[in-house]
Design a protein around this motif. Sequence first.
Motif, PDB file in Angstrom:
ATOM      1  N   PHE A  56       4.459  -4.824 -40.639  1.00 14.41           N
ATOM      2  CA  PHE A  56       3.238  -5.331 -40.691  1.00 14.41           C
ATOM      3  C   PHE A  56       3.369  -6.493 -41.866  1.00 14.41           C
ATOM      4  O   PHE A  56       3.311  -6.351 -42.966  1.00 14.41           O
ATOM      5  CB  PHE A  56       2.242  -4.364 -41.259  1.00 14.41           C
ATOM      6  N   HIS A  57       3.798  -7.688 -41.215  1.00  9.72           N
ATOM      7  CA  HIS A  57       3.940  -9.009 -42.176  1.00  9.72           C
ATOM      8  C   HIS A  57       3.149 -10.153 -41.709  1.00  9.72           C
ATOM      9  O   HIS A  57       3.438 -11.099 -40.815  1.00  9.72           O
ATOM     10  CB  HIS A  57       5.281  -9.164 -42.021  1.00  9.72           C
ATOM     11  N   PRO A  58       1.697 -10.032 -41.974  1.00  9.50           N
ATOM     12  CA  PRO A  58       0.787 -11.306 -41.643  1.00  9.50           C
ATOM     13  C   PRO A  58       1.402 -12.561 -42.209  1.00  9.50           C
ATOM     14  O   PRO A  58       1.094 -13.523 -41.380  1.00  9.50           O
ATOM     15  CB  PRO A  58      -0.483 -10.772 -42.284  1.00  9.50           C
ATOM     16  N   LYS A  59       1.842 -12.701 -43.077  1.00 10.47           N
ATOM     17  CA  LYS A  59       2.281 -14.142 -43.713  1.00 10.47           C
ATOM     18  C   LYS A  59       3.460 -14.548 -42.659  1.00 10.47           C
ATOM     19  O   LYS A  59       3.454 -15.778 -42.115  1.00 10.47           O
ATOM     20  CB  LYS A  59       2.878 -13.984 -45.094  1.00 10.47           C
ATOM     21  N   ARG A  60       4.566 -13.651 -42.140  1.00 11.74           N
ATOM     22  CA  ARG A  60       5.440 -14.133 -41.492  1.00 11.74           C
ATOM     23  C   ARG A  60       4.977 -14.249 -39.812  1.00 11.74           C
ATOM     24  O   ARG A  60       5.315 -15.146 -39.351  1.00 11.74           O
ATOM     25  CB  ARG A  60       6.569 -12.907 -41.461  1.00 11.74           C
ATOM     26  N   ALA A  61       4.003 -13.494 -39.643  1.00 14.54           N
ATOM     27  CA  ALA A  61       3.436 -13.798 -38.303  1.00 14.54           C
ATOM     28  C   ALA A  61       2.745 -14.927 -38.258  1.00 14.54           C
ATOM     29  O   ALA A  61       2.851 -15.683 -37.410  1.00 14.54           O
ATOM     30  CB  ALA A  61       2.234 -12.447 -37.994  1.00 14.54           C
ATOM     31  N   ILE A  79      -0.244 -11.900 -32.122  1.00 20.61           N
ATOM     32  CA  ILE A  79       0.310 -12.495 -33.225  1.00 20.61           C
ATOM     33  C   ILE A  79       0.747 -11.704 -34.426  1.00 20.61           C
ATOM     34  O   ILE A  79       1.838 -11.728 -34.882  1.00 20.61           O
ATOM     35  CB  ILE A  79      -0.656 -13.681 -33.799  1.00 20.61           C
ATOM     36  N   ILE A  80       0.212 -10.685 -34.670  1.00 18.15           N
ATOM     37  CA  ILE A  80       0.514  -9.798 -35.690  1.00 18.15           C
ATOM     38  C   ILE A  80       1.762  -8.836 -35.168  1.00 18.15           C
ATOM     39  O   ILE A  80       2.536  -8.795 -35.851  1.00 18.15           O
ATOM     40  CB  ILE A  80      -0.589  -8.701 -36.239  1.00 18.15           C
TER      41      ILE A  80
END
Length: 207
Positions: A107-112, A164-165
């Motif tokens: 779970f990496h929102p910034k990378r996503a 996206i996530i």
Amino acid sequence: LFINLFIFFLYSFRGLYDKKKTFYLILSIIFLGLALAVRLSEIIWVLPLFLIFIIFLKRRRSWKKIIAAIMLFSGLIYIIIFFNNIIYGTPFTAGYSAQNVVFPFGFHPKRALTNFYNYYPSLFWWYFYPALAGLLLMIRKFIRLSREQKFYIIAFLAVSSILIIYYGSWSIADNLDPGKATMGTSYIRYWLFIYIFSLPFVAYGFQ
């Protein structure tokens, strides 16, 4: 292939919604089952979308449609268990990771968000910005929109957020050697739903 079969499912489900015929219910189950047989991992967003279908039908207070949707859901569950058992030897496991069913890629929102920007606004800017303009215009007029249009917006935003996530958190290397140049575009394949179903917003933006 998955997205084609899923579009056929939507078309069949629309027929069920409009004409209330058993034929469209059976057709919906077949197409959705075939779609999930191709990419079972997409169940992560197909199920939430199906729940939105149920809510939409309930608000119309059509018990026949609700019962038909429940039948479709039951058929979907059976298909999931059946193919999972064949492919993985157990009915309850994830396609990518048995350790983390919900977020097999982390779970990496910034990378996503970075990956999303690189493979939509940056790569397809000529398509993204008209779609964004159309979406914002529809949201601005949300109260005056039809129930079907409201449903489409909610479903699109919900599924797009999940995709996206889910896939954006993954660092994909299309080339076996990450340091080499590549023409691979795996994210485009995983986000075909977002690209294709942005089209109505593009059309609305040019009205």
